[in-house]
Design a protein around this motif. Sequence first.
Motif: not given
Length: 112
Positions: A35-39, A41-42, A59, A63-65
């Motif tokens: 998964m994207a690192h942003f996802d 953490e979110r 990570a 892409v996000t999502g």
Amino acid sequence: MADPSKIAILLQQVAMGVNAHDRENPDHHTWGIGMAHFDIERLGLEEGEQILPGIVLQADGGVTGAFRVLCDGDHDAELEEAEEEVVDAVAEQELAQPLQAPGPAPRVTPPF
């Protein structure tokens, strides 16, 4: 921490993705989800966390999502083999005749 219903939906989707991958590729061993690192953490999760039995979260800069099923198989080998077959088939056959206009070539003059 993210809403528990979001985590439940994520786990359901991940389990369906892993099952579909394993059904289509029985000789590959699934070991993780990318998964994207942003996802990560979110959602309040951590990289390396085991989200399903034997499936860890990584990570991977995607892409996000979206998530990807990570396995020990080589999916690119099948794509390269198919691409080589197409290239060979095209290289062996000439599909069209070169186009030629009837008569002499027109004379072209620059508009000065």
